[in-house]
Structure formats: structure tokens, C-alpha cells
Design an enzyme around this catalytic site. Structure first.
Site, short mmCIF file in Angstrom:
data_model
loop_
_atom_site.label_atom_id
_atom_site.label_comp_id
_atom_site.label_asym_id
_atom_site.label_seq_id
_atom_site.Cartn_x
_atom_site.Cartn_y
_atom_site.Cartn_z
N GLN A 1 56.03 -7.05 -7.97
CA GLN A 1 54.46 -7.18 -7.32
C GLN A 1 53.62 -6.28 -7.42
OE1 GLN A 1 56.56 -8.79 -3.57
NE2 GLN A 1 54.76 -8.55 -3.31
N GLU B 1 57.86 -6.06 -3.98
CA GLU B 1 56.38 -4.47 -3.77
C GLU B 1 57.00 -3.84 -3.85
OE1 GLU B 1 53.93 -5.22 -0.15
OE2 GLU B 1 53.45 -3.22 -0.56
N ARG C 1 52.17 -2.21 10.68
CA ARG C 1 52.19 -2.95 11.13
C ARG C 1 52.38 -4.19 12.04
NH1 ARG C 1 48.90 -7.10 8.44
NH2 ARG C 1 48.38 -6.11 6.25
N ARG D 1 57.00 -11.31 3.59
CA ARG D 1 55.79 -11.70 3.95
C ARG D 1 55.90 -12.08 5.68
NH1 ARG D 1 55.92 -17.88 1.78
NH2 ARG D 1 53.76 -18.47 1.98
N PHE E 1 55.17 -8.36 7.14
CA PHE E 1 55.96 -7.32 6.50
C PHE E 1 55.33 -6.57 7.71
CE2 PHE E 1 53.63 -2.80 4.97
CZ PHE E 1 54.59 -3.09 3.64
N THR F 1 47.21 -2.23 5.63
CA THR F 1 46.79 -0.91 6.84
C THR F 1 46.84 0.12 6.24
OG1 THR F 1 49.45 -0.42 7.22
CG2 THR F 1 48.30 -2.33 8.04
N ALA G 1 49.95 -8.16 0.78
CA ALA G 1 49.02 -8.32 2.19
C ALA G 1 48.27 -9.77 2.30
CB ALA G 1 48.69 -6.88 2.18
N GLU H 1 50.27 -14.53 4.51
CA GLU H 1 51.71 -14.57 5.41
C GLU H 1 51.27 -14.61 6.05
OE1 GLU H 1 50.23 -10.31 4.36
OE2 GLU H 1 52.75 -10.39 4.43
N1 LUZ Z 1 51.98 -4.57 1.52
C1 LUZ Z 1 51.60 -3.31 2.27
C2 LUZ Z 1 51.82 -5.46 2.25
O1 LUZ Z 1 51.86 -2.29 1.22
N2 LUZ Z 1 50.97 -3.04 3.04
C3 LUZ Z 1 50.24 -4.09 4.00
O2 LUZ Z 1 49.70 -3.25 4.72
C4 LUZ Z 1 51.45 -4.64 4.16
N3 LUZ Z 1 50.99 -5.58 4.58
C5 LUZ Z 1 51.30 -6.97 4.68
C6 LUZ Z 1 52.23 -7.51 2.91
N4 LUZ Z 1 52.36 -6.40 2.86
MO1 MOS Z 2 54.49 -7.96 0.77
S1 MOS Z 2 55.52 -8.61 2.45
O1 MOS Z 2 54.83 -7.76 -0.26
O2 MOS Z 2 52.67 -9.13 0.71
#
Ligand code: LUZ
Ligand code: MOS
Length: 750
Positions: free
Chosen positions: A191, A226, A304, A336, A338, A434, A503, A706
Site C-alpha cells: 500500500q 501499509e 485514532r 481497516r 485503524f 491523523t 485512511a 473504512e
Molecule cells: N494510516 C495512517 C491509516 O497512517 N494514518 C491514519 O490516520 C490511518 N487511518 C486509517 C487507516 N490507516
Molecule cells: Mo489502512 S487501516 O491501511 O487505511
């Protein structure tokens, strides 16, 4: 518009890492990982493994020319273990061989001697022993202490929500190829192409410009790629750097499940205070996050959790604290939602507990506390364009809640063996990373001289159809047919310094960049067309592959304008950069405006339990969801349904089990069950809430990846409601997943 990948997927023609035709001299990798969850490495003997014919080299930390470090937020994670191991599955060495079978044979011959150290597997144990990833963080609004004193009802409780295996269809993998002058090209199932590029450069000790990361598409990720796609890509790159041969490594399912982190399990304690009119006045939570053995994304995920600790409710006095607890499990990671779902499960549990103690329906408390315009979140953001009430009341009305409740009441009166339960689940999910600096994206657009168009962005296609959305933005803005536009692979050489696709924000961020780039191109082409037709620039509109003047089609085609632009030496390429405006956050004060906007919605869940067996079926989930103005309802509905199924799985059947030695027991598809056709709700109804949308969303089409996962939390409470209907002595427990075993225990406890 249909997902542009549908036909390729259906025919099996779409390319994933494992489908790439490999060069003839390609070598294959396999990880040798720690068999113990915590200990000192006394010795590792590779002699027998190295002696096998076809084993080229076994790489360890000693072979690293740069830094042995892959930690993103905190540098606490070696690529390969040096003197100690901290979880079962931790990579120690990388076997490179002529083929995978040889590498497997070699792996079985490696002898390791570990002096075992005490193992921590739960967050609670970690906290007791002071084992943390970083310092705890707290969000505060108002004053909970004073406020509890004024409450009529105050309740305390604790909750547990388990982890979740991502179970992407395509396992982790990477294919790295040596180019000239020490350059390396990597195709990775990630990702975060830039995260891979940056980390490879660091570990190899070379500049980022020597690394090109290319991503075609992923067969699912859900957060699991990610940060955790990086290690495998780096390993293949280290091998390429030294062997000067292509190296491929695609994990098998067993290795993938054992070695990678999952959703974070949370253990939490709450205290909730309400006044007589059911207004929640005060709410306190201590969240214990089971972070695993290294930071990975845990600090961000913890953050989060705090952002979503009050879900879609306004609570004037809030104190929430999160502890990232270091344990001897694989580093847990993005999944998903987070950390948001973990936070929202606790407030829903607290409300359920309060309602049960007061002796009223849970939804009365939910309804009395829904967010309204200009309410303040505990982190200082003022809520605007709030759809919490509207989605709640629309759900109640459209799906006739009164009638549903009556039916369930009657059913429960008439039936002994089967009981039904119902719940309402509102959601509010903040859109934006965030971490404010991550909210940016770029697009690079080429119009080729025949009029066809190539679009590159930082967005990674992983089944969520982001490429289809980017294509829609491009052809609509350029006024040409979809067939003229191609979505290119995601490539760090074409679009650099990207944030990961995560995110829920990727279509917004990259879509805005595509929009800007297309608008700039159109401005230039309008000038060309206006000269060709001898009209004013502002009269020119590009539509349906032709130039329109005052809504009338001219005979000047898109292709002719492009050909003329070439002759006039007009630039037909454009690079655009988008950064989300307005958002900010001050971590020293824990206040700010971190989200571009929120996504709202409400779900009604009804379930039937078999009180003889403890098994259950989900009858229906009926949702009113805030899409803004959806730019592709087919795709967005698919996201809602998929997220719902995943949320239900997390809350009901997906049970991750580690034993006290830190060994994953639920390590196969026969011991880890995800929802299938028979376990998803018999009915899923999704009604789009009519809202104005939001200007910060691409074409006012709100982020959708999400938020709907959290509708699944409603299932827990629907099942709980049914258990209570059967057993008046059942004491509410908040211990997810609510497996049939737990239901059965609940049905017969007294
Ligand atoms: N990934 C991230 C995320 O690095 N920061 C975020 O705020 C986030 N939020 C949701 C899913 N992935
Ligand atoms: Mo994410 S939980 O890699 O949007």
C-alpha cells in the site's frame, strides 16, 4: 461505471506479483524465522542448509550494508534479528535458492539455540510490567471528575476486543530486479510504495533515487500492507544488491499468518456517568493496546482510538488514555478502521452497560446523545455538516424500527428455543490521516499525441476500485470517453513521495490532484481550440470527445485539438499537487482540527440465536449511509457490504488465539474462520442518505473504505440482546468476538 478491473479479474488476466513473468535467472527467497517468542540467540548453525545444492546464499543481519532497521515511526524493528528475538515468526535470515522447494528444504536444516526469556502475550501483563512502546497519550475535554459527582448514574466496566487476521487473498510478496549502475526495480504488493523505497534505501545504504518501486495492484490489503509489505521487499532488494540477480519472494499462507501482525487486540476499562435525562455527562477510558513486539504503526493507531472514543455522540467531559503495550507477539498493524473500531466498541459497551443497569433500551441513551452541529469533539474539532441525527432518524423511519421491535418482542414471547435480538449502531468516522503531514498527493497526466491519456497517481489499486474513480475524474474533467484514458501502475519514479493508500482518504487526495492536473490541461487546450474555431476561450467546452461552443457541438474533435497543440508546442503533460486545506493538530495540547470531514451512518441489526446450541444467524443489517454524493454507487455499495462483512467477522467468529508461549494457534484457514455466504446477514439493505456532500471529498463523494466496517459492531449487541431475552440472569459481557461458545455460556449462566 463498472470497476475497470472486472473483466481482467474474471478471466484471471489481472497481474499480481506472483503472475509477473520472471527473468530466467530469477532466484527465490524464503524467511527463516524465530521459533521462540522471546530469548537470546546463543547460536545459529547454517552449515547444513548452506551445503544443499541450489542454495545460493543465506542472508543475515551481518550482510546488511546500510542500517538493519525497518521501523517507520520508531526505529525499534530490525529487518533480521541480531542477538535477541521478540516474537515467533520474527525474521532471522533470508534463504535465497534456485527454487522455493530447495529453500524450504534448507530452512528445515537450520539449527538455532535460543536461551528463552519470559514471554508477555497480553496488554494487561505488559502494563503491569511497565513494558510499553512509547509514552501513553490522553485526550481531555471538560472535567470528568467534577462531572461524575453530579451524575445520577455512574457505571464502570471492562471490555476486550480481539485482533483480526487481514487474510488478503494475495499474500505478501515482492520481486526485485537489478538494473544498471546498482539501481534496483522492485514490484511489491504494498500500500506504500514510497515506504518501501525509503526503507530499501536505508537498509541498503544507497540513495532513494536508485530504487524504483512499481505496484500494479494488490489482491487485497486492508491495512496489512501499509507497513508490513516492506520487510519482504527489503529482503529481496538486499539479495539483489549483492547477488546481482533477480530475486522473488511471495509468502505462503502459513508463513504470512505466522509472521505478520494483525489488528490490535484491546483491553479497556471505562467509567460512564449520566444524568436522569439520559445525557452522558462524563466518560473515562483506559485503552490497553496490545502492540506486539515493535512499534510499527501502533502509535498512530492508538491516536485514532482516542479520536473515535466517543463515536457519534457528544459528551461534554471526556478523559481517554491509551497505552501502547509491548508484548511478544508479531507487531500488530493497520487494519481497516485503524484503532477506530476498537475505540467505538468501548463506548457502545459502556452505553449497553448503563442501559442494562438503568433497565431501559440501549437505543434511548444512544438517541439522547447524538452529535449535533457545532458540538466539540474531545480533541477540539468542532463538528460541522453533522449527519448523526439525520442518519439515525432516517434509519428508524425507513426500516420501520417500531414494527421491527414489535415483531421481535412477539417472536420472543412465542418461542423458547430461538430468541431474537436487535441493535442500532451509529457511526462517525474522521477522514484524513491523523498525522496531518501525510495528507497530500500528486498526479501526473500525459496526453499522448493521438489523444489517448495516461494517468499516474500515488493511489494503489487494491480491489477498492480507486483506479476506476481516478479514471472517472479524468475523463469527466477532460470531456472524453473512458476508453481514451488509461490508469498507469503506481510507480515511485513517476509519482514520488506518496503517502500510503490508507485512511480511506486515497480517492480524495489523489482524485483532487487528478482534477487539478486535468483542469490545467483543459485551460491550455481551450486556448488552442478557441483559436482554431475563432471563438473566445471561455466559450469552449470539451465534451463527448468534441469541442462544444455554447452547448452546441462543433466538428472539432479532441484528437484534432491535440494534434494542433503538438504543432503549437503546447505542453500536453501536467503534474499537480494537492494538500488537504484547513486540517491541523497540535500534539503538545492534543487539540486541533485533524479531519477534513466525518462520515456518518446508522445500522439496524437483527439476529436470531439458537438457545439450545448457542449458534446464531444474522437476519438483517439495514443501513442508512452518508455517501455524500456518491460518484459511483456500485463501487461504494460494494465497499459498504464488504466492510460490514469484515466488521461482523471481527465481532463474531474471527478468533485469534495465541498460547502463553506466544505461538499462534489459529494459524490456518481451518482454525481461523472468516464470514462466508452462510454467515453474512440474510438481508443487507443500504440506503444512501441524501446529503450535500462535502467540498473536501472528491466530487463531493465521501470516503467510503473504512467507516462501514463499524456497522459490524452492531452485531455484537444484537446477539447480546437476544441472549438477554433468553436468560434474565445473563450479566452483560463485552468480550469480542461473540462466538457461539460464548453465547452458549451466556445463555446458561446464572
Ligand atoms: N494510516 C495512517 C491509516 O497512517 N494514518 C491514519 O490516520 C490511518 N487511518 C486509517 C487507516 N490507516
Ligand atoms: Mo489502512 S487501516 O491501511 O487505511
Amino acid at each position: 461505471m463498472k470497476n475497470i478491473d472486472s473483466f481482467g479479474h474474471l478471466r484471471g488476466e489481472s497481474l499480481f506479483v506472483d503472475d509477473i513473468i520472471t527473468r530466467q535467472d530469477t532466484l527465490f527467497g524464503l524467511v527463516f524465522d524465530s521459533p521462540k517468542a522471546h530469548g537470546k540467540i546463543i547460536s545459529v548453525n547454517y552449515a547444513k542448509a548452506e551445503a544443499i545444492k541450489g542454495v545460493i546464499k543465506i542472508f543475515t543481519y551481518k550482510d546488511i550494508l546500510g542500517e538493519n532497521q525497518i521501523g517507520g515511526i520508531i526505529p525499534d524493528e530490525p529487518l533480521w534479528a541480531e542477538k535477541e528475538v521478540h516474537f515467533i515468526g520474527q525474521p532471522i535470515a533470508f534463504i535465497v535458492a534456485k527454487n522455493e522447494a530447495i529453500a524450504k528444504k534448507a530452512r528445515a536444516l537450520i539449527k538455532i539455540d535460543i536461551e528463552e526469556l519470559p514471554v508477555i502475550t497480553t496488554a494487561k501483563e505488559a502494563k503491569e510490567q511497565g513494558s510499553f512502546i512509547n509514552a501513553p497519550r490522553s485526550f481531555k475535554l471538560g472535567n470528568t471528575e467534577n462531572s461524575f459527582a453530579k451524575c445520577n448514574y455512574v457505571y464502570e466496566g471492562n471490555t476486550f476486543s480481539n485482533g483480526q487476521e487481514h487474510l488478503y487473498l494475495e499474500t505478501q510478496g515482492s520481486y526485485a530486479i537489478p538494473m544498471e549502475n546498482g539501481n534496483i526495480k522492485i514490484t511489491s504488493s504494498t500500500q506504500g510504495p514510497t515506504i518501501v523505497q525509503k526503507t530499501v534505501a536505508k537498509v541498503l545504504g544507497i540513495p532513494m533515487h536508485k530504487i524504483e518501486v512499481d505496484v500494479i495492484r494488490l489482491g487485497g490489503a486492508f491495512g496489512g500492507k501499509e507497513d508490513q509489505a516492506t520487510a519482504w521487499a527489503v529482503m529481496t532488494a538486499v539479495a539483489v544488491q549483492q547477488l546481482k540477480k533477480p530475486v522473488k519472494f511471495v509468502l505462503n499462507r502459513h508463513d504470512d499468518m505466522r509472521m505478520t501482525g494483525k489488528r490490535h487486540p484491546y483491553e479497556s476499562t471505562f467509567k460512564i456517568g449520566l444524568t436522569k435525562d439520559l445525557k452522558i455527562q462524563a466518560f473515562e477510558v483506559d485503552f490497553l493496546q496490545n502492540s506486539g513486539a515493535a512499534a510499527d504503526l501502533s502509535p498512530s493507531i492508538a491516536e485514532r482510538t482516542l479520536f473515535h472514543a466517543t463515536n457519534s455522540y457528544f459528551i461534554p467531559n471526556v478523559t481517554t488514555t491509551v497505552y501502547s503495550c509491548k508484548t511478544n507477539l508479531p507487531p500488530n498493524t493497520a487494519f481497516r478502521g485503524f484503532g477506530g473500531p476498537q475505540g467505538m466498541f468501548v463506548i457502545e459497551s459502556a452505553i449497553a452497560k448503563a442501559a442494562n443497569e438503568i433497565g431501559i433500551n440501549k437505543r434511548l441513551i444512544q438517541e439522547a446523545n447524538l452529535l449535533t452541529e457545532n458540538d466539540e469533539f474531545s480533541y477540539g474539532q468542532i463538528a460541522t455538516q453533522v449527519e448523526a441525527q439525520k442518519s439515525w432518524f432516517t434509519t428508524k423511519e425507513k426500516f420501520d424500527l417500531k414494527k421491527l421491535e414489535k415483531e421481535i418482542e412477539n417472536f420472543n414471547k412465542e418461542n423458547l428455543q430461538f430468541k431474537k435480538g436487535i441493535s442500532l449502531m451509529p457511526i462517525a468516522f474522521g477522514i484524513s490521516f491523523t498525522n496531518t503531514p501525510m495528507n497530500h498527493a500528486r498526479a501526473l497526466i500525459h496526453i499522448y499525441q493521438d489523444g489517448s491519456v495516461g494517468v499516474s497517481t500515488g493511489a494503489v489499486e487494491m480491489g477498492q476500485s480507486v483506479n476506476t474513480k481516478m479514471l472517472q475524474v479524468a475523463f469527466n474533467t477532460l470531456g472524453i470517453s473512458p476508453s481514451k484514458v488509461k490508469l498507469e501502475t503506481t510507480n515511485t519514479t513517476r509519482v514520488a513521495n506518496t503517502s500510503p493508500t490508507a485512511a480511506s482518504a486515497t480517492a480524495d487526495l489523489n482524485g483532487k490532484a487528478v482534477l487539478q492536473a486535468c483542469n490545467s490541461l483543459i485551460e491550455r487546450l481551450k486556448l488552442v481550440a478557441s483559436k482554431m474555431l475563432s471563438v473566445k476561450e471561455n466559450q469552449v467546452v470539451f465534451k463527448k470527445d468534441f469541442v462544444f461552443i455554447n452547448d452546441k457541438k462543433s466538428n472539432l474533435s479532441w484528437e484534432k485539438v491535440i494534434a494542433q497543440a503538438m504543432i503549437e508546442r503546447v505542453a500536453l503533460s501536467e503534474n499537480a499537487h494537492y494538500a488537504t486545506p484547513i486540517i491541523h493538530f497540535d500534539k503538545t495540547k492534543e487539540k486541533g482540527h485533524p479531519f477534513a470531514y466525518h462520515v456518518y451512518g446508522t445500522a439496524i441489526t437483527t439476529a436470531t440465536i439458537d438457545c439450545l446450541r448457542g449458534t446464531y444467524e444474522i437476519d438483517a443489517v439495514q443501513i442508512v449511509h452518508d455517501f455524500g454524493t456518491s460518484m459511483n454507487l456500485g463501487i461504494d455499495m460494494g465497499q459498504v457490504e464488504g466492510a460490514l462483512a469484515q466488521g461482523i467477522g471481527w465481532m463474531t467468529m474471527e478468533e485469534i488465539v495465541y498460547n502463553e508461549n506466544g505461538q499462534l494457534l489459529s494459524n490456518t484457514l481451518s482454525s481461523y474462520k472468516i464470514p462466508d455466504l452462510f454467515s453474512i446477514p440474510k438481508t443487507v439493505d443500504v440506503i444512501p442518505l441524501e446529503t450535500k456532500g462535502n467540498d473536501m471529498a472528491i466530487l463531493k463523494s465521501k470516503a467510503v473504505g473504512e467507516p462501514p466496517l463499524m456497522y459490524g459492531i452492531g452485531t455484537y449487541f444484537a446477539i447480546q440482546n437476544a441472549v438477554s431475552a433468553f436468560n434474565p440472569n445473563y450479566k452483560l459481557k463485552f468480550h469480542s468476538p461473540f462466538t457461539p461458545e460464548k453465547v452458549l455460556m451466556g445463555l446458561y449462566e446464572n
